[in-house]
Design a protein around this motif. Structure first.
Motif, PDB file in Angstrom:
ATOM      1  N   THR A  20       3.347  10.195  -2.111  1.00  0.00           N
ATOM      2  CA  THR A  20       3.749  10.343  -3.505  1.00  0.00           C
ATOM      3  C   THR A  20       2.560  10.125  -4.431  1.00  0.00           C
ATOM      4  OG1 THR A  20       5.432   9.737  -5.136  1.00  0.00           O
ATOM      5  CG2 THR A  20       4.430   7.919  -3.900  1.00  0.00           C
ATOM      6  N   LEU A  21       2.833  10.257  -5.692  1.00  0.00           N
ATOM      7  CA  LEU A  21       1.889   9.967  -6.762  1.00  0.00           C
ATOM      8  C   LEU A  21       1.671   8.465  -6.819  1.00  0.00           C
ATOM      9  CD1 LEU A  21       0.386  11.113  -9.310  1.00  0.00           C
ATOM     10  CD2 LEU A  21       2.530  10.734 -10.543  1.00  0.00           C
ATOM     11  N   ASP A  22       0.434   8.029  -7.035  1.00  0.00           N
ATOM     12  CA  ASP A  22       0.125   6.604  -6.990  1.00  0.00           C
ATOM     13  C   ASP A  22       1.025   5.753  -7.886  1.00  0.00           C
ATOM     14  OD1 ASP A  22      -1.068   7.452  -9.397  1.00  0.00           O
ATOM     15  OD2 ASP A  22      -3.098   6.836  -8.806  1.00  0.00           O
ATOM     16  N   LEU A  27       8.270   2.636  -6.185  1.00  0.00           N
ATOM     17  CA  LEU A  27       9.624   3.161  -6.009  1.00  0.00           C
ATOM     18  C   LEU A  27       9.909   3.537  -4.555  1.00  0.00           C
ATOM     19  CD1 LEU A  27       9.745   5.510  -9.124  1.00  0.00           C
ATOM     20  CD2 LEU A  27      10.775   3.243  -8.899  1.00  0.00           C
ATOM     21  N   LEU A  28       8.894   4.019  -3.852  1.00  0.00           N
ATOM     22  CA  LEU A  28       9.086   4.494  -2.485  1.00  0.00           C
ATOM     23  C   LEU A  28       8.732   3.466  -1.416  1.00  0.00           C
ATOM     24  CD1 LEU A  28       7.930   8.198  -2.670  1.00  0.00           C
ATOM     25  CD2 LEU A  28      10.215   7.307  -2.328  1.00  0.00           C
ATOM     26  N   ARG A  33       9.117   1.280   4.022  1.00  0.00           N
ATOM     27  CA  ARG A  33       9.089   0.083   4.869  1.00  0.00           C
ATOM     28  C   ARG A  33      10.336   0.002   5.746  1.00  0.00           C
ATOM     29  NH1 ARG A  33      10.077  -4.612   1.938  1.00  0.00           N
ATOM     30  NH2 ARG A  33       8.537  -3.892   0.458  1.00  0.00           N
ATOM     31  N   ARG A  34      11.508   0.301   5.159  1.00  0.00           N
ATOM     32  CA  ARG A  34      12.760   0.276   5.946  1.00  0.00           C
ATOM     33  C   ARG A  34      12.710   1.241   7.117  1.00  0.00           C
ATOM     34  NH1 ARG A  34      15.212   0.117   0.962  1.00  0.00           N
ATOM     35  NH2 ARG A  34      15.780   2.299   1.036  1.00  0.00           N
ATOM     36  N   LEU A  39       3.185   4.573   3.816  1.00  0.00           N
ATOM     37  CA  LEU A  39       3.248   5.165   2.480  1.00  0.00           C
ATOM     38  C   LEU A  39       1.838   5.577   2.094  1.00  0.00           C
ATOM     39  CD1 LEU A  39       4.836   5.842  -0.099  1.00  0.00           C
ATOM     40  CD2 LEU A  39       4.336   3.519  -0.881  1.00  0.00           C
ATOM     41  N   VAL A  40       1.657   6.856   1.775  1.00  0.00           N
ATOM     42  CA  VAL A  40       0.367   7.395   1.357  1.00  0.00           C
ATOM     43  C   VAL A  40       0.492   7.755  -0.119  1.00  0.00           C
ATOM     44  CG1 VAL A  40      -1.310   9.240   1.738  1.00  0.00           C
ATOM     45  CG2 VAL A  40      -0.007   8.319   3.663  1.00  0.00           C
ATOM     46  N   VAL A  41      -0.448   7.274  -0.927  1.00  0.00           N
ATOM     47  CA  VAL A  41      -0.389   7.564  -2.360  1.00  0.00           C
ATOM     48  C   VAL A  41      -1.646   8.314  -2.790  1.00  0.00           C
ATOM     49  CG1 VAL A  41       1.112   5.604  -2.852  1.00  0.00           C
ATOM     50  CG2 VAL A  41      -1.345   5.304  -2.998  1.00  0.00           C
ATOM     51  N   PHE A  42      -1.453   9.179  -3.758  1.00  0.00           N
ATOM     52  CA  PHE A  42      -2.544  10.000  -4.260  1.00  0.00           C
ATOM     53  C   PHE A  42      -2.642   9.857  -5.769  1.00  0.00           C
ATOM     54  CE2 PHE A  42      -1.108  12.156  -0.402  1.00  0.00           C
ATOM     55  CZ  PHE A  42      -2.312  12.315   0.273  1.00  0.00           C
ATOM     56  N   PRO A  43      -3.876   9.857  -6.299  1.00  0.00           N
ATOM     57  CA  PRO A  43      -4.031   9.876  -7.754  1.00  0.00           C
ATOM     58  C   PRO A  43      -3.671  11.267  -8.278  1.00  0.00           C
ATOM     59  CG  PRO A  43      -6.177  10.040  -6.713  1.00  0.00           C
ATOM     60  CD  PRO A  43      -5.162   9.824  -5.600  1.00  0.00           C
TER      61      PRO A  43
END
Length: 103
Positions: A20-22, A27-28, A33-34, A39-43
């Motif tokens: 998702t977006l950083d 929110l994600l 984790r569940r 989780l990979v975040v991008f600017p």
């Protein structure tokens, strides 16, 4: 998410990451984790560089980039990635699923 995975014809075990977006990471993060998915975040600058089939002016106005779901999925899947499920709103959440390129 299970509906989206079904549309893609893949199982939860096939998921390599949630992306998702950083600024949306918080929110994600509980969801990822569940499921024990990274989780990979991008600017936004990185997501803006990804060509997507269905850019959105509404998303661009809200977050500054024309795509989050499709762009993040493709960016996380790496070079040569392809969309298995283009952005789809399911239960109020926009999702997209990409597969890594074959190489």
């Amino acid at each position: 998410m299970d509906v989206a995975l079904g549309l893609a014809g893949v199982s939860a075990a096939d998921v390599a990451a949630v992306a998702t977006l950083d600024r949306r990471a918080s929110l994600l993060e509980p969801f990822a984790r569940r499921r024990s998915w990274p989780l990979v975040v991008f600017p936004p600058e990185r997501l803006a560089m990804v060509a997507v089939p269905r850019p959105s002016a509404r998303v661009a106005a809200a977050v500054g980039v024309p795509s989050v779901a499709e762009a993040a999925a493709l960016a996380a899947a790496g070079p040569g990635a392809r969309l298995l499920v283009p952005k789809e709103v399911l239960h109020g959440v926009t999702v997209a699923i990409a597969a890594a390129g074959r190489g």
